[in-house]
Write a protein that holds these residues in place. Structure first.
Motif, PDB file in Angstrom:
ATOM      1  N   GLU A  16       2.434   2.634   5.491  1.00 11.00           N
ATOM      2  CA  GLU A  16       1.779   1.347   5.280  1.00 11.00           C
ATOM      3  C   GLU A  16       1.636   1.043   3.791  1.00 11.00           C
ATOM      4  O   GLU A  16       1.832  -0.089   3.357  1.00 11.00           O
ATOM      5  CB  GLU A  16       0.405   1.328   5.948  1.00 11.00           C
ATOM      6  CG  GLU A  16       0.448   1.242   7.450  1.00 11.00           C
ATOM      7  CD  GLU A  16      -0.938   1.290   8.075  1.00 11.00           C
ATOM      8  OE1 GLU A  16      -1.936   1.263   7.338  1.00 11.00           O
ATOM      9  OE2 GLU A  16      -1.004   1.355   9.310  1.00 11.00           O
ATOM     10  N   ASP A  66       5.047   0.042   2.459  1.00  3.65           N
ATOM     11  CA  ASP A  66       5.390  -1.298   2.904  1.00  3.65           C
ATOM     12  C   ASP A  66       4.650  -2.360   2.088  1.00  3.65           C
ATOM     13  O   ASP A  66       5.201  -3.400   1.758  1.00  3.65           O
ATOM     14  CB  ASP A  66       5.096  -1.464   4.391  1.00  3.65           C
ATOM     15  CG  ASP A  66       6.037  -0.665   5.274  1.00  3.65           C
ATOM     16  OD1 ASP A  66       7.108  -0.256   4.767  1.00  3.65           O
ATOM     17  OD2 ASP A  66       5.702  -0.449   6.450  1.00  3.65           O
ATOM     18  N   ARG A  67       3.380  -2.096   1.779  1.00  2.00           N
ATOM     19  CA  ARG A  67       2.603  -3.061   0.971  1.00  2.00           C
ATOM     20  C   ARG A  67       3.134  -3.168  -0.430  1.00  2.00           C
ATOM     21  O   ARG A  67       3.183  -4.267  -1.007  1.00  2.00           O
ATOM     22  CB  ARG A  67       1.128  -2.613   0.916  1.00  2.00           C
ATOM     23  CG  ARG A  67       0.379  -2.839   2.186  1.00  2.00           C
ATOM     24  CD  ARG A  67      -1.059  -2.460   2.014  1.00  2.00           C
ATOM     25  NE  ARG A  67      -1.718  -2.380   3.292  1.00  2.00           N
ATOM     26  CZ  ARG A  67      -2.857  -1.772   3.512  1.00  2.00           C
ATOM     27  NH1 ARG A  67      -3.491  -1.174   2.511  1.00  2.00           N
ATOM     28  NH2 ARG A  67      -3.402  -1.743   4.708  1.00  2.00           N
TER      29      ARG A  67
END
Length: 117
Positions: A110, A113-114
């Motif tokens: 995550e 991805d950010r």
């Protein structure tokens, strides 16, 4: 010298116990179980069996109850397969390290991805 023996006995118990659970156990409460580790005391009186169970908390509890009920059978079968004078008492515990590792992996993906966005 004793630590080497307990390590060997622990690995043999892990191997035989995982095979017993997969092939010999007929209890419907016991789901898909993986034996992740075995810690044996120096005097070989107790063995802590660390398990990873696939499923939710209810299935984990049912699998643990089924294994505790079958501990006498498992000890007797271990005694037949591993020639020890005294077969250790089996204590079953959950190993949450696999679930924790997958949770950390999910958090890391995550974050990556950010940063890419």
């Amino acid at each position: 010298m004793a630590k080497i023996r307990t390590g060997r006995v622990g690995e043999q118990i892990k191997k035989e116990l995982s095979q017993l659970i997969q092939t010999e156990m007929k209890d419907p409460r016991i789901g898909f179980i993986t034996v992740t580790g075995v810690d044996v005391t120096n005097d070989l009186s107790q063995a802590k069996i660390y398990l990873s169970v696939l499923g939710d908390d209810e299935q984990k509890a049912a699998s643990l109850k089924g294994l505790e009920k079958a501990s006498g059978f498992l000890r007797s079968e271990l005694g037949k397969r591993i020639r020890l004078r005294h077969v250790p008492e089996l204590i079953f515990k959950f190993d949450d390290s696999i679930a924790y590792g997958s949770h950390i992996e999910k958090l890391l993906t995550e974050i990556v991805d950010r940063e890419e966005k």
